[in-house]
Write a protein that holds these residues in place. Structure first.
Motif, short mmCIF file in Angstrom:
data_model
loop_
_atom_site.label_atom_id
_atom_site.label_comp_id
_atom_site.label_asym_id
_atom_site.label_seq_id
_atom_site.Cartn_x
_atom_site.Cartn_y
_atom_site.Cartn_z
N ILE A 88 -4.36 -8.52 1.61
CA ILE A 88 -2.93 -7.29 1.25
C ILE A 88 -3.85 -6.58 0.53
O ILE A 88 -5.08 -6.52 -0.05
CB ILE A 88 -1.90 -8.22 0.15
N GLU A 89 -3.67 -5.04 0.57
CA GLU A 89 -4.13 -3.95 0.11
C GLU A 89 -3.27 -3.53 -0.93
O GLU A 89 -2.46 -3.36 -0.55
CB GLU A 89 -4.88 -2.40 1.44
N LEU A 90 -3.66 -3.09 -2.31
CA LEU A 90 -2.60 -2.48 -2.99
C LEU A 90 -3.26 -0.83 -3.36
O LEU A 90 -4.21 -0.51 -3.39
CB LEU A 90 -2.91 -3.04 -4.08
N GLY A 91 -2.17 -0.27 -3.44
CA GLY A 91 -2.87 1.63 -3.82
C GLY A 91 -1.74 1.89 -4.77
O GLY A 91 -0.15 1.55 -4.84
N VAL A 92 -2.34 2.03 -5.86
CA VAL A 92 -1.71 3.47 -6.90
C VAL A 92 -2.42 5.44 -6.27
O VAL A 92 -3.12 5.45 -5.67
CB VAL A 92 -2.29 3.41 -8.51
N GLU A 93 -0.37 5.77 -5.96
CA GLU A 93 -0.63 6.49 -5.66
C GLU A 93 0.26 8.19 -7.12
O GLU A 93 1.14 7.68 -7.44
CB GLU A 93 0.18 7.58 -4.52
N ALA A 94 -0.79 9.03 -7.08
CA ALA A 94 -0.36 9.93 -8.15
C ALA A 94 0.66 11.14 -7.08
O ALA A 94 -0.06 11.21 -6.29
CB ALA A 94 -1.69 10.74 -9.06
N VAL A 95 2.13 11.75 -8.10
CA VAL A 95 2.48 12.22 -7.32
C VAL A 95 3.42 13.52 -8.66
O VAL A 95 3.26 13.06 -9.49
CB VAL A 95 3.99 11.91 -6.33
#
Length: 526
Positions: free
Chosen positions: A491-498
């Protein structure tokens, strides 16, 4: 963006030792011994990473026109009493719940009819007969309720405004015609505001301004933004003589509609630069020389909508052409839309499920048209209208649910000159019993942002699956629950700012470490 890659291998034996003699399910129980976060197992050089889109997640508008005129879609009950208000609101809630359940993400909510509105306005009369039998406005604001109800469900709401037609009875003339009788032109038994009159264009822009100032809508959506049927008989001679400036009448009319959009942009952008502005033009952009059959009327030639010019000047963020046709009156014109307009702004194909009951279409036709829209790169689809996609058409509803089974994100506004959000940093993970907590930092003083938390799962056979765990998150942290997951998966986790235009920051993945036998799913947002 910072990414944590979770390869679930090394701690399986440790977990088995902790839970020896118990069933695997016991790992999730409240008395599970605390397991501290494993140490970082390796550090890698930063590398580019993209959110796991593909087949499982896509950017796609899935919209519906929700008609309030004549109460066609809503409301069907009156709001004369507190109980009537409650029933009216519950009816809308049921509609929105079903739309969310079926995979829609956008509602074009009719806020202006032909010269009346469904919100308290300083400019136009309230369309009160939709809501009460006494002729008085209801004791609540229908548009405000709709905005809150949509956002509570994660649905975008665009205020749908009928632009130029005006309904005015002989007994009760419309206030516009009392104050400014020259603004409207009689045509084919009705009246239409004259787009060639600069005062009319200012009036329409002020209506849009009133909505944007008063309501947290995601967009303003214009319908009947055109000259009327049989426009060659539309008697705008007086305004053409006064304002034509030597242009042909056809070019002057096209210019009038373009100038209307310029004025709308000027007033709306000053208030909320992120607001989406859109138009529903006719379904056929221009005449096609290769089409060996009659076209019917077209946007450019028949009603003077120069959509290519709008797209080139970025006067609209997307268009939703009303493509209420099939076969060789659908696909060739879809291709033309994509070639002429779709390279500049998203084209949302407006589809006609009402044709199933009214014209005998097969429900499969709508499903096929959704697939064609995707094949040619359209930004999504919109259904006309809400009552035609629900319980009355169970087969169509099942087909649409299948087509919308994967998550769709709102369309980013690529043409908007707005600062992007800063890049999340210091992404950390902590494990407390059966809870995983993610947190990150953002640059001080950066632009306003919300956050998405992604999971990308790689199965042993090489298949990848993208999962959106959280979207629209306002805090810089979230909590996830551990549940059973095959230990051989990664599993890869990612946080993205929008930012407010839907544009996400770039991302990096500097570290990799291992977690216990786990599957991550959203449980709460802090």
């Amino acid at each position: 963006m910072k990414i944590i890659q979770l390869c679930i291998y090394s701690l399986l034996l440790a977990l088995l030792a902790v839970g020896c003699g118990t069933k695997k399910k016991r790992i999730l129980e409240a008395d599970t011994p605390e397991v501290s976060t494993p140490p970082v197992s390796s550090v890698r050089a930063p590398e580019a990473w993209k959110p796991p889109m593909g087949d499982s997640i896509r950017y796609e508008m899935r919209a519906v026109w929700l008609t309030t005129a004549y109460g066609l879609d809503w409301p069907s009950v009156k709001a004369d009493t507190p109980n009537g208000i409650r029933r009216q609101q519950q009816e809308l809630d049921r509609i929105l719940d079903r739309l969310k359940q079926d995979g829609y993400n956008t509602v074009f909510f009719q806020a202006r009819l032909s010269g009346s509105v469904i919100y308290p306005s300083k400019t136009e009369p309230f369309a009160h007969r939709l809501f009460t039998t006494t002729g008085q406005p209801p004791a609540y604001d229908p548009l405000a309720y709709a905005v809150e109800a949509c956002h509570r469900r994660g649905l975008a709401i665009h205020a749908w405004l009928v632009t130029y037609p005006i309904v005015s009875s002989r007994k009760s003339a419309h206030p516009i015609l009392i104050k400014n009788p020259s603004w409207a032109i009689a045509h084919k038994g009705s009246r239409h505001l004259d787009p060639g009159n600069p005062a009319v264009r200012t009036y329409i822009a002020k209506l849009a301004e009133e909505v944007v100032r008063g309501y947290n809508v995601d967009g303003i959506h214009f319908d009947y933004f055109r000259y009327p049927e049989e426009a060659e008989r539309f008697n705008d001679n007086a305004s053409y003589a006064r304002y034509g400036n030597g242009l042909s009448r056809e070019d002057w009319r096209r210019q009038n509609l373009s100038e209307q959009l310029v004025e709308i942009n000027e007033v709306v952008r000053k208030i909320r630069p992120e607001i989406q502005i859109s138009v529903a033009p006719l379904g056929k952009l221009r005449k096609l020389p290769t089409l060996a059959r009659p076209h019917g009327w077209t946007a450019y030639e028949s009603v003077f909508q120069d959509v290519e010019a709008w797209a080139n000047a970025r006067l609209v963020d997307f268009v939703a052409p009303m493509m209420y046709y099939k076969d060789d009156l659908y696909e060739p014109f879809l291709v033309d839309w994509m070639e002429r307009v779709g390279k500049k702004i998203p084209v949302i194909a407006g589809l006609a499920p009402y044709r199933i009951s009214e014209s005998g279409w097969s429900a499969q036709t709508i499903a096929d048209q959704i697939r064609l829209a995707r094949r040619y790169g359209a930004g999504g689809v919109s259904m006309f209208r809400e009552a035609n996609i629900g319980h009355k058409e169970p087969l169509l509803r099942t087909l649409i649910q299948h087509e919308f089974r994967h998550l769709a994100l709102p369309l980013p506004l690529y043409g908007r000159a707005m600062p992007r959000a800063g890049e999340p940093t210091d992404l950390t993970i902590e494990q407390d019993k059966n809870i995983i907590r993610l947190s990150w930092r953002m640059p001080i003083g950066g632009t306003k942002a919300t956050y998405r938390v992604w999971a990308k799962i790689t199965h042993p056979d090489g298949r990848t699956e993208g999962i959106m765990l959280v979207q629209g998150l306002k805090e810089q942290s979230c909590a996830l629950r551990i549940s059973e997951f095959p230990s051989e998966d990664c599993i890869e986790l990612g946080v993205e700012a929008v930012n407010t235009a839907g544009l996400a920051t770039a991302c990096r993945m500097p570290v990799e470490f291992n977690l216990a036998n786990a599957r991550l799913t959203q449980v709460q947002m802090r």
